[in-house]
Write a protein that holds these residues in place. Structure first.
Motif, PDB file in Angstrom:
ATOM      1  N   ALA A 143       0.809  -1.206   0.000  1.00 26.21           N
ATOM      2  CA  ALA A 143       0.000   0.000   0.000  1.00 26.21           C
ATOM      3  C   ALA A 143       0.849   1.266   0.000  1.00 26.21           C
ATOM      4  N   LYS A 188       0.991   4.358  -2.917  1.00 22.56           N
ATOM      5  CA  LYS A 188       0.232   5.486  -2.372  1.00 22.56           C
ATOM      6  C   LYS A 188      -1.176   5.058  -1.968  1.00 22.56           C
ATOM      7  N   MET A 189      -1.284   3.854  -1.442  1.00 20.66           N
ATOM      8  CA  MET A 189      -2.565   3.375  -0.961  1.00 20.66           C
ATOM      9  C   MET A 189      -2.494   3.286   0.550  1.00 20.66           C
ATOM     10  N   THR A 193      -3.468   6.662   4.763  1.00 22.27           N
ATOM     11  CA  THR A 193      -4.904   6.954   4.827  1.00 22.27           C
ATOM     12  C   THR A 193      -5.141   8.311   5.494  1.00 22.27           C
ATOM     13  N   GLN A 205      -7.280   4.664  -1.616  1.00 19.69           N
ATOM     14  CA  GLN A 205      -6.344   5.219  -2.591  1.00 19.69           C
ATOM     15  C   GLN A 205      -6.849   6.550  -3.134  1.00 19.69           C
ATOM     16  N   ASP A 206      -5.931   7.488  -3.264  1.00 18.82           N
ATOM     17  CA  ASP A 206      -6.255   8.781  -3.859  1.00 18.82           C
ATOM     18  C   ASP A 206      -6.214   8.623  -5.378  1.00 18.82           C
TER      19      ASP A 206
END
Length: 176
Positions: A15, A19-20, A38, A119-120
């Protein structure tokens, strides 16, 4: 029965790399855990702790709130995993697109927790939106202009003709 803990550390590693963020809602303890990423996506402090209710308060967009609430409810009641695209309003008041994946954990037919990834995807979604708007605009121009426009492929085969062109030459795409 997979080893929940091993899985989680693997998730964390993967992650952070992508970038998660990861997260977990512990239903027995009624606690919510957010990873660093997050929290970063939500634009809150690193020591931020929240309840499920507070976590849901980031969903100001009614459609997104409805979708995430339904997803969590079905994860808990029907053991259903989810993977949704929704909008959140961050701690700094920015509205962004995120992807939320949720996986329920059951013990003795009871859901004890739900965990997953966050995620973004805002940049990708906005790019899609812009692209979509451009295509709509081009289609609008094609349909409503009196200028003749012909779209052909690399072999000069005619793929599309707008109304203006058919007016101009007096026959339509099928005949062309």
């Amino acid at each position: 029965m997979h080893h929940h803990k091993d899985y989680k550390s693997l998730l964390e590693k993967t992650a952070t790399y992508a970038k998660m963020g990861s997260w977990e809602v512990d239903l027995r303890e009624q606690k919510v855990y957010w990873s660093k990423v997050t929290k970063f996506i939500h634009e809150v402090e690193e020591d931020y702790n929240c309840t499920l209710e507070q976590a849901l308060s980031f969903y100001k967009d009614p459609k997104s709130l409805e979708l995430i609430t339904k997803s969590i409810e079905e994860a808990i009641s029907k053991n259903k995993e989810y993977d949704v695209k929704i909008k959140i309003t961050t701690g700094k008041g920015r509205e962004i697109w995120v992807r939320a994946i949720g996986i329920p954990v059951f013990e003795d037919n009871e859901c004890t927790s739900v965990y997953g990834l966050f995620q973004d995807i805002d940049r990708e979604e906005r790019k899609q939106e812009r692209l979509h708007k451009q295509v709509q605009f081009i289609n609008h121009v094609l349909k409503n202009t009196s200028v003749g426009i012909v779209l052909s492929d690399e072999h000069c085969m005619i793929k599309d003709i707008n109304h203006g062109f058919t007016q101009l030459v007096g026959y339509d795409l099928k005949e062309a």
